[in-house]
Design an enzyme around this catalytic site. Structure first.
Site, mmCIF file in Angstrom:
data_model
loop_
_atom_site.group_PDB
_atom_site.id
_atom_site.type_symbol
_atom_site.label_atom_id
_atom_site.label_comp_id
_atom_site.label_asym_id
_atom_site.label_seq_id
_atom_site.Cartn_x
_atom_site.Cartn_y
_atom_site.Cartn_z
ATOM 1 N N GLY A 142 2.634 -0.831 4.444
ATOM 2 C CA GLY A 142 2.597 0.566 4.034
ATOM 3 C C GLY A 142 3.996 1.104 3.818
ATOM 4 N N GLY A 143 4.519 1.784 4.845
ATOM 5 C CA GLY A 143 5.803 2.493 4.735
ATOM 6 C C GLY A 143 6.922 1.693 4.082
ATOM 7 C CB SER B 279 4.863 -1.516 12.309
ATOM 8 O OG SER B 279 4.401 -0.190 12.523
ATOM 9 C CG HIS C 242 -6.039 1.689 5.107
ATOM 10 N ND1 HIS C 242 -5.603 2.697 5.927
ATOM 11 C CD2 HIS C 242 -5.029 0.808 5.003
ATOM 12 C CE1 HIS C 242 -4.354 2.427 6.297
ATOM 13 N NE2 HIS C 242 -3.978 1.286 5.740
ATOM 14 N N GLY D 54 1.996 2.448 10.833
ATOM 15 C CA GLY D 54 2.906 3.573 10.667
ATOM 16 C C GLY D 54 3.619 4.002 11.932
ATOM 17 C CG ASN E 8 -1.742 1.198 1.410
ATOM 18 O OD1 ASN E 8 -1.819 2.030 0.497
ATOM 19 N ND2 ASN E 8 -2.401 1.324 2.549
ATOM 20 C CD1 TRP E 9 3.770 1.064 -2.644
ATOM 21 C CD2 TRP E 9 3.703 1.974 -4.678
ATOM 22 N NE1 TRP E 9 4.546 0.292 -3.477
ATOM 23 C CE2 TRP E 9 4.523 0.823 -4.735
ATOM 24 C CE3 TRP E 9 3.526 2.716 -5.857
ATOM 25 C CZ2 TRP E 9 5.158 0.398 -5.907
ATOM 26 C CZ3 TRP E 9 4.144 2.303 -7.021
ATOM 27 C CH2 TRP E 9 4.947 1.151 -7.052
ATOM 28 C CE LYS E 10 -0.320 3.203 4.797
ATOM 29 N NZ LYS E 10 -0.274 3.352 6.243
ATOM 30 C CD GLU F 87 -3.029 5.510 6.782
ATOM 31 O OE1 GLU F 87 -3.024 5.493 5.545
ATOM 32 O OE2 GLU F 87 -2.030 5.169 7.461
#
Ligand code: PGA
Length: 252
Positions: free
Chosen positions: A235-236, A214, A99, A177, A12-14, A101
């Site tokens: 994600g990150g 994470s 999601h 995150g 997930n490159w957000k 967010e």
């Protein structure tokens, strides 16, 4: 998880990468794909702006792409939105839905999550439903209740096509995150509970459970060795080539 079973690695490159950065990373991941293509199933969720070229570059090497979010109407006066149908037409195979967010930063409700699930199934996008509790809810011993409400609201009454697949990502909000992943054994317990509950709500559907929050090259193995965790949503660490390839290599 048996050695022969494929591991799902979802990226997930957000909103981490601009257009050029997205294309550079997509091409680099595509170039590295021959090293891992047979062992894992990778799905990339780029930004809507970069979706089409990224999906093309990855599609050339058999990696599929998905939407980070969809609108439930096909077309209309919904400024700034992209529909499930539009993503489908642009080559998406998957979509994230609900999601944390979206839920916590943009106020997405359980009802909207359900509407998005319906839209995804109608156009034939595979849904990746995200559920998870906040730190406060966990402290109050409410994690299971919260996740149950999210699952029921999302899944109750949906019409599934034959051979449908449903991915559910257990993503505790406090782990996203933050660098503080959920303990893999605790994640496994939640994932088992989620799988059992989802099976009752989505009968005759293939259900695949992921963990998210994470995940990195150092902890990936601990997660995917749990019997009821079939992969991860990252994600990150998915938005940089070196950290992503570390996850991929350690998962392989
Ligand atoms: P993270 O995000 O890997 O950066 O914690 C996971 C997610 O939001 O899906």
């Amino acid at each position: 998880m048996s050695a022969s079973k494929k591991v799902y690695l979802f990226a997930n490159w957000k909103m981490y990468l601009d257009y050029d950065e997205s294309n550079i990373l997509a091409n680099a991941v595509a170039a590295a794909s021959s090293d891992f293509a047979t062992k894992i199933k990778m799905v990339v969720f780029p930004s809507s702006l970069s979706f089409y070229p990224v999906a093309q570059a990855l599609g050339d090497v058999g990696i599929v792409s998905g939407a980070q979010n969809i609108h439930f109407e096909d077309k209309g006066g919904f400024t700034g939105e992209n529909s499930a149908l539009m993503y489908k037409n642009a080559g998406a195979k998957f979509t994230l839905i609900g999601h944390s967010e979206r839920r916590h930063l943009f106020g997405e409700t359980n009802h909207e999550v359900h509407q998005k699930m319906e839209a995804a199934l109608l156009v034939g996008l595979v849904p990746v439903l995200c559920v998870g509790e906040t730190a406060k809810e966990r402290k109050g011993d409410k994690a299971k209740d919260v996740v149950e409400v999210q699952l029921r609201a999302a899944l109750d009454g949906l019409k599934w096509k034959p051979k449908a697949k449903l991915f559910i990502a257990y993503e505790p909000v406090w782990a996203i995150g933050t660098g503080k992943n959920c303990d893999p054994v605790e994640a496994e317990k939640m994932c088992l509970m989620i799988e059992n509950m989802a099976k009752a709500l989505a009968k005759d559907v293939e259900i695949i459970i992921l963990y998210g929050g994470s995940v990195n090259g150092g902890n990936i193995k601990e997660f995917i060795k749990q019997p009821n965790i079939n992969g991860v949503l990252v994600g990150g660490a998915s938005a940089k080539l070196d950290t992503w390839l570390q996850i991929v290599q350690n998962a392989c």
